[in-house]
Design an enzyme around this catalytic site. Sequence first.
Site, PDB file in Angstrom:
ATOM      1  N   GLU A  29       2.634  -1.618  -5.318  1.00 41.66           N
ATOM      2  CA  GLU A  29       2.875  -2.962  -4.732  1.00 41.66           C
ATOM      3  C   GLU A  29       3.927  -3.182  -3.847  1.00 41.66           C
ATOM      4  OE1 GLU A  29       4.934  -5.081  -8.500  1.00 41.66           O
ATOM      5  OE2 GLU A  29       2.622  -5.162  -8.194  1.00 41.66           O
TER       6      GLU A  29
ATOM      7  N   HIS B 228       5.314  -9.728  -9.906  1.00 39.49           N
ATOM      8  CA  HIS B 228       6.242  -8.970 -10.674  1.00 39.49           C
ATOM      9  C   HIS B 228       7.688  -9.242 -10.019  1.00 39.49           C
ATOM     10  CE1 HIS B 228       3.100  -5.815 -11.944  1.00 39.49           C
ATOM     11  NE2 HIS B 228       3.496  -6.944 -12.778  1.00 39.49           N
TER      12      HIS B 228
END
Length: 295
Positions: free
Chosen positions: A213, A251
């Site tokens: 990511e 996150h």
Amino acid sequence: MAIFLTGESRIIVQGITGSEGRKHGARMLAAGSNVVGGTNPRKAGQTIELGGTELPVFGTVADAMDATGADVSVGFVPPPGTKAAVIEAVDANIPLVIVITEGVPVHDSAEFWAYASAKGNRTRIVGPNCPGIASPGKSNAGIIPADITSEGRIGLVSKSGTLTYQMMYELGDIGFSTAVGIGGDPIIGTTHIDCLQAFQDDPETDAIVMIGEIGGDAEERAAAYIERHISKPVVAYVAGFTAPEGKTMGHAGAIISGSAGTAQAKKEALEKVGVRVGRTPSGAARLVREIMQGS
């Protein structure tokens, strides 16, 4: 075979008497995992019933290991106690500790990671803020659903728990040797590179899926490692192609600055070394399917 977690793994749950420890401990047992006990220093000597199975509660990881032969700990200890719980597991020399807890302060993660390194890395840390490890047909340690895939020959390493589940579901008919959710915090224990090498060395893994990511440079470092050390086919997906610049997305580690850490930059680095990259999870799954059907 499987990496890190096998059918012989003997699992304890740190925080087994809490709501999360109880719930997921019972789910692990239902999945066929060999859960042999757990810890809570305030309830040592008691037992707890999980899904019809009576398990002993120990005061420390060392006590649990001595009594049960445990070699894996799954931690559901709340954030304020996570550092102490991991350090306790490291001091006991348990081979693998999986830290499920979300919201662990980064300085705590840095401290217990450094502590494990100073102790010679005898304990592998996975996480924190991760879904755990699943080796279908063998064992399941963490919160990964046990019924979404079959046993097979694909290895999966992922920063994202949700995308771990999606990829396992989309390729459930082909199946996985092991899926490792490494977590998306800025500081984690086991990395993409660690898992890539373990899958490379596993004779029963034929292809590897890597999910990354935006944020940081873990995927670029993984690309450089793949070029030098990995001969098995690798397919990747990088989440965050439409993420707005400068915003943390999901996150804590998923933040970009300028062109550094963007999904496009990671995609280019991976493709440069021969990794096939899907722009969506379904697209990555199709690439894996093509590889497996051609092998």
